[in-house]
Enzyme design. Structure first.
Site, PDB file in Angstrom:
ATOM      1  N   ASP A  22     -20.261 -19.506  88.818  1.00  0.00           N
ATOM      2  CA  ASP A  22     -18.815 -19.298  88.589  1.00  0.00           C
ATOM      3  C   ASP A  22     -18.320 -20.310  87.549  1.00  0.00           C
ATOM      4  OD1 ASP A  22     -15.985 -19.024  88.859  1.00  0.00           O
ATOM      5  OD2 ASP A  22     -16.216 -18.439  90.956  1.00  0.00           O
TER       6      ASP A  22
ATOM      7  N   HIS B 230     -14.988 -20.475  86.493  1.00  0.00           N
ATOM      8  CA  HIS B 230     -13.532 -20.699  86.548  1.00  0.00           C
ATOM      9  C   HIS B 230     -13.216 -22.128  86.984  1.00  0.00           C
ATOM     10  CE1 HIS B 230     -14.039 -16.323  86.928  1.00  0.00           C
ATOM     11  NE2 HIS B 230     -12.920 -16.258  86.237  1.00  0.00           N
TER      12      HIS B 230
ATOM     13  N   SER C 256     -18.695 -15.598  94.756  1.00  0.00           N
ATOM     14  CA  SER C 256     -18.665 -17.034  95.075  1.00  0.00           C
ATOM     15  C   SER C 256     -18.392 -17.286  96.554  1.00  0.00           C
ATOM     16  CB  SER C 256     -17.594 -17.746  94.240  1.00  0.00           C
ATOM     17  OG  SER C 256     -17.902 -17.630  92.873  1.00  0.00           O
TER      18      SER C 256
HETATM   19 CO1  B1M Z   1     -12.137 -14.426  85.246  1.00  0.00          CO
HETATM   20  N1  B1M Z   1     -11.978 -13.297  86.826  1.00  0.00           N
HETATM   21  N2  B1M Z   1     -13.895 -13.716  84.892  1.00  0.00           N
HETATM   22  N3  B1M Z   1     -12.080 -15.553  83.689  1.00  0.00           N
HETATM   23  N4  B1M Z   1     -10.331 -14.757  85.645  1.00  0.00           N
HETATM   24  C1  B1M Z   1     -10.820 -13.490  87.686  1.00  0.00           C
HETATM   25  C2  B1M Z   1     -11.131 -14.478  88.793  1.00  0.00           C
HETATM   26  C3  B1M Z   1     -10.562 -12.025  88.225  1.00  0.00           C
HETATM   27  C4  B1M Z   1      -9.863 -11.951  89.592  1.00  0.00           C
HETATM   28  C5  B1M Z   1      -9.763 -11.249  87.164  1.00  0.00           C
HETATM   29  C6  B1M Z   1      -9.438  -9.822  87.539  1.00  0.00           C
HETATM   30  O1  B1M Z   1     -10.277  -8.973  87.535  1.00  0.00           O
HETATM   31  N5  B1M Z   1      -8.190  -9.558  87.860  1.00  0.00           N
HETATM   32  C7  B1M Z   1     -12.024 -11.446  88.248  1.00  0.00           C
HETATM   33  C8  B1M Z   1     -12.825 -11.632  89.544  1.00  0.00           C
HETATM   34  C9  B1M Z   1     -13.060 -10.335  90.267  1.00  0.00           C
HETATM   35  C10 B1M Z   1     -13.978 -10.459  91.437  1.00  0.00           C
HETATM   36  O2  B1M Z   1     -14.815 -11.272  91.604  1.00  0.00           O
HETATM   37  N6  B1M Z   1     -13.762  -9.519  92.312  1.00  0.00           N
HETATM   38  C11 B1M Z   1     -12.666 -12.183  87.095  1.00  0.00           C
HETATM   39  C12 B1M Z   1     -13.835 -11.771  86.413  1.00  0.00           C
HETATM   40  C13 B1M Z   1     -14.372 -10.397  86.793  1.00  0.00           C
HETATM   41  C14 B1M Z   1     -14.460 -12.551  85.417  1.00  0.00           C
HETATM   42  C15 B1M Z   1     -15.779 -12.260  84.685  1.00  0.00           C
HETATM   43  C16 B1M Z   1     -16.929 -11.703  85.553  1.00  0.00           C
HETATM   44  C17 B1M Z   1     -15.463 -11.293  83.528  1.00  0.00           C
HETATM   45  C18 B1M Z   1     -16.641 -10.827  82.720  1.00  0.00           C
HETATM   46  O3  B1M Z   1     -17.416 -11.608  82.213  1.00  0.00           O
HETATM   47  N7  B1M Z   1     -16.747  -9.540  82.613  1.00  0.00           N
HETATM   48  C19 B1M Z   1     -16.116 -13.647  84.096  1.00  0.00           C
HETATM   49  C20 B1M Z   1     -16.908 -14.460  85.126  1.00  0.00           C
HETATM   50  C21 B1M Z   1     -17.747 -15.493  84.522  1.00  0.00           C
HETATM   51  C22 B1M Z   1     -18.398 -16.332  85.626  1.00  0.00           C
HETATM   52  O4  B1M Z   1     -17.723 -17.031  86.361  1.00  0.00           O
HETATM   53  N8  B1M Z   1     -19.706 -16.256  85.728  1.00  0.00           N
HETATM   54  C23 B1M Z   1     -14.759 -14.246  83.957  1.00  0.00           C
HETATM   55  C24 B1M Z   1     -14.427 -15.201  82.989  1.00  0.00           C
HETATM   56  C25 B1M Z   1     -13.165 -15.739  82.825  1.00  0.00           C
HETATM   57  C26 B1M Z   1     -12.739 -16.635  81.646  1.00  0.00           C
HETATM   58  C27 B1M Z   1     -13.885 -17.545  81.163  1.00  0.00           C
HETATM   59  C28 B1M Z   1     -12.313 -15.746  80.486  1.00  0.00           C
HETATM   60  C29 B1M Z   1     -11.487 -17.347  82.240  1.00  0.00           C
HETATM   61  C30 B1M Z   1     -11.808 -18.689  82.947  1.00  0.00           C
HETATM   62  C31 B1M Z   1     -11.578 -19.891  82.094  1.00  0.00           C
HETATM   63  C32 B1M Z   1     -11.691 -21.164  82.885  1.00  0.00           C
HETATM   64  O5  B1M Z   1     -11.428 -21.253  84.062  1.00  0.00           O
HETATM   65  N9  B1M Z   1     -12.109 -22.188  82.195  1.00  0.00           N
HETATM   66  C33 B1M Z   1     -11.057 -16.358  83.324  1.00  0.00           C
HETATM   67  C34 B1M Z   1      -9.760 -16.359  83.902  1.00  0.00           C
HETATM   68  C35 B1M Z   1      -8.738 -17.253  83.261  1.00  0.00           C
HETATM   69  C36 B1M Z   1      -9.435 -15.541  85.019  1.00  0.00           C
HETATM   70  C37 B1M Z   1      -8.060 -15.305  85.694  1.00  0.00           C
HETATM   71  C38 B1M Z   1      -7.302 -14.342  84.787  1.00  0.00           C
HETATM   72  C39 B1M Z   1      -7.195 -16.526  85.941  1.00  0.00           C
HETATM   73  C40 B1M Z   1      -7.862 -17.632  86.751  1.00  0.00           C
HETATM   74  C41 B1M Z   1      -7.033 -18.891  86.707  1.00  0.00           C
HETATM   75  O6  B1M Z   1      -7.346 -19.835  86.003  1.00  0.00           O
HETATM   76  N10 B1M Z   1      -5.915 -18.905  87.429  1.00  0.00           N
HETATM   77  C42 B1M Z   1      -8.494 -14.671  87.075  1.00  0.00           C
HETATM   78  C43 B1M Z   1      -7.441 -13.800  87.707  1.00  0.00           C
HETATM   79  C44 B1M Z   1      -7.002 -14.292  89.083  1.00  0.00           C
HETATM   80  O7  B1M Z   1      -7.365 -15.332  89.561  1.00  0.00           O
HETATM   81  N11 B1M Z   1      -6.248 -13.471  89.758  1.00  0.00           N
HETATM   82  C45 B1M Z   1      -9.870 -14.175  86.773  1.00  0.00           C
HETATM   83  C46 B1M Z   1      -5.020 -20.045  87.501  1.00  0.00           C
HETATM   84  C47 B1M Z   1      -5.565 -21.073  88.520  1.00  0.00           C
HETATM   85  C48 B1M Z   1      -4.644 -22.277  88.596  1.00  0.00           C
HETATM   86  O8  B1M Z   1      -5.612 -20.437  89.756  1.00  0.00           O
HETATM   87  O9  B1M Z   1      -8.084 -20.903  90.066  1.00  0.00           O
HETATM   88  O10 B1M Z   1      -6.823 -19.492  91.744  1.00  0.00           O
HETATM   89  P1  B1M Z   1      -6.842 -20.602  90.787  1.00  0.00           P
HETATM   90  O11 B1M Z   1      -6.481 -21.971  91.523  1.00  0.00           O
HETATM   91  C49 B1M Z   1      -5.407 -22.099  92.419  1.00  0.00           C
HETATM   92  C50 B1M Z   1      -5.783 -21.866  93.881  1.00  0.00           C
HETATM   93  O12 B1M Z   1      -6.735 -20.842  94.036  1.00  0.00           O
HETATM   94  C51 B1M Z   1      -6.229 -23.212  94.356  1.00  0.00           C
HETATM   95  O13 B1M Z   1      -5.417 -24.132  93.616  1.00  0.00           O
HETATM   96  C52 B1M Z   1      -4.993 -23.547  92.378  1.00  0.00           C
HETATM   97  C53 B1M Z   1      -3.469 -23.618  92.281  1.00  0.00           C
HETATM   98  O14 B1M Z   1      -2.932 -24.805  92.639  1.00  0.00           O
HETATM   99  N12 B1M Z   1      -7.613 -23.647  94.219  1.00  0.00           N
HETATM  100  C54 B1M Z   1      -8.121 -24.622  95.020  1.00  0.00           C
HETATM  101  C55 B1M Z   1      -8.582 -23.266  93.356  1.00  0.00           C
HETATM  102  N13 B1M Z   1      -9.702 -23.950  93.581  1.00  0.00           N
HETATM  103  C56 B1M Z   1      -9.445 -24.800  94.597  1.00  0.00           C
HETATM  104  C57 B1M Z   1     -10.265 -25.733  95.233  1.00  0.00           C
HETATM  105  C58 B1M Z   1      -9.718 -26.473  96.282  1.00  0.00           C
HETATM  106  C59 B1M Z   1      -8.400 -26.291  96.679  1.00  0.00           C
HETATM  107  C60 B1M Z   1      -7.580 -25.367  96.073  1.00  0.00           C
HETATM  108  O15 B1M Z   1     -10.411 -27.387  96.950  1.00  0.00           O
HETATM  109  C61 B1M Z   1     -11.758 -27.579  96.655  1.00  0.00           C
END
Ligand code: B1M
Length: 215
Positions: free
Chosen positions: A98, A100, A151
């Site tokens: 992963d 992200h 994940s």
């Molecule tokens: Co991707 N991605 N992505 N992506 N991406 C998601 C996660 C996805 C839901 C988008 C969608 O389809 N709507 C989807 C997953 C679907 C699934 O698994 N069912 C997805 C996908 C499919 C993919 C790829 C597979 C796409 C592809 O290649 N075809 C690929 C995966 C690559 C891989 O991991 N092997 C991929 C790639 C990417 C980018 C590289 C382009 C980029 C990431 C860049 C980076 O992080 N450096 C990206 C992004 C930006 C997203 C979305 C749009 C936004 C994620 C984000 O940063 N959100 C995302 C959509 C979504 O999440 N709904 C998506 C903002 C961030 C602040 O939120 O990380 O949730 P989040 O963190 C929150 C809480 O969750 C919590 O605190 C934060 C807020 O305070 N939290 C924690 C998080 N971690 C924590 C740990 C803790 C405590 C709290 O303690 C340990």
């Protein structure tokens, strides 16, 4: 567009030109953390929706993520902080497979700005590397982040590995990321792990968990 809408729009459009000036103007209105929570994360939410519904392609998502990271990096030095450390030590990693890391890095900022030491070992970390870093740095807790559905399976395997290495009592675990739910972590995974495993829905809940753990 008005300033705060424009900031949200910048994340959605991946538009970096003029970002710093807008952030400076925004900081005159409200604290950096509110800008992140209310405006920048709102933009990332839209990106997620557009991507999920096929209206946005991956390279543009990447651009948005880069603008988000640049914005957070610009705001971070202006945050109120108690960075004396010493309240306890948290290891942070995004799990194997992963990439992200925006959410994980926000957890790092919030937790380390509130008196904890954080060892952030980055993305795509297999459990072996996580545990090695935990032992080496003598951390008090392990935090794993993951946004992909796969994940959540890795996290379960990681907890099983910690059980079998006899480390469950030693390390409380905090899990976060968009693919998880509270009930999956605190019910299903709690049955798997022989130690303490908790869900944090955001970075602030992560901080509160550390506070509870270390008190
Ligand atoms: Co991707 N991605 N992505 N992506 N991406 C998601 C996660 C996805 C839901 C988008 C969608 O389809 N709507 C989807 C997953 C679907 C699934 O698994 N069912 C997805 C996908 C499919 C993919 C790829 C597979 C796409 C592809 O290649 N075809 C690929 C995966 C690559 C891989 O991991 N092997 C991929 C790639 C990417 C980018 C590289 C382009 C980029 C990431 C860049 C980076 O992080 N450096 C990206 C992004 C930006 C997203 C979305 C749009 C936004 C994620 C984000 O940063 N959100 C995302 C959509 C979504 O999440 N709904 C998506 C903002 C961030 C602040 O939120 O990380 O949730 P989040 O963190 C929150 C809480 O969750 C919590 O605190 C934060 C807020 O305070 N939290 C924690 C998080 N971690 C924590 C740990 C803790 C405590 C709290 O303690 C340990």
């Amino acid at each position: 567009l008005p300033l705060f809408e424009r900031l949200e729009r910048r994340i959605v459009d991946g538009e970096r030109n003029g970002l710093e000036a807008d952030l400076e103007a925004a900081m005159a209105e409200k604290p950096p953390l509110e800008i992140i929570n209310e405006n920048l994360l709102a933009g990332m939410k839209v990106v997620g929706e557009l991507f999920g519904s096929g209206q946005m392609q991956l390279p543009f998502v990447l651009q948005s993520a880069e603008v988000m990271k640049a914005a957070v990096a610009h705001l971070e030095p202006h945050m109120e902080k108690d960075d004396s450390g010493g309240k306890g030590k948290l290891l942070l990693a995004t799990v194997k497979g992963d990439v992200h890391d925006i959410g994980k890095n926000l957890v790092d900022i919030i937790v380390s700005n509130n008196g904890y030491d954080v060892v952030n070992i980055g993305i795509k970390q297999p459990i072996g590397a996580i545990l090695e870093a935990a032992e080496e740095n003598k951390v008090d807790a392990i935090g794993m982040s993951g946004l992909l559905v796969k994940s959540t399976v890795i996290m379960k395997e990681n907890l099983e590995e910690m059980n079998s290495r006899g480390l469950a009592q030693k390390y409380p675990v905090m899990l976060g990321g968009a693919a998880l739910t509270r009930s999956f972590v605190e019910h299903d995974l709690d049955e798997v792990y022989q130690g303490d495993v908790r869900y944090a829905k955001d970075a602030f809940e992560g901080l509160h968990l550390m506070d509870r753990l270390m008190s």
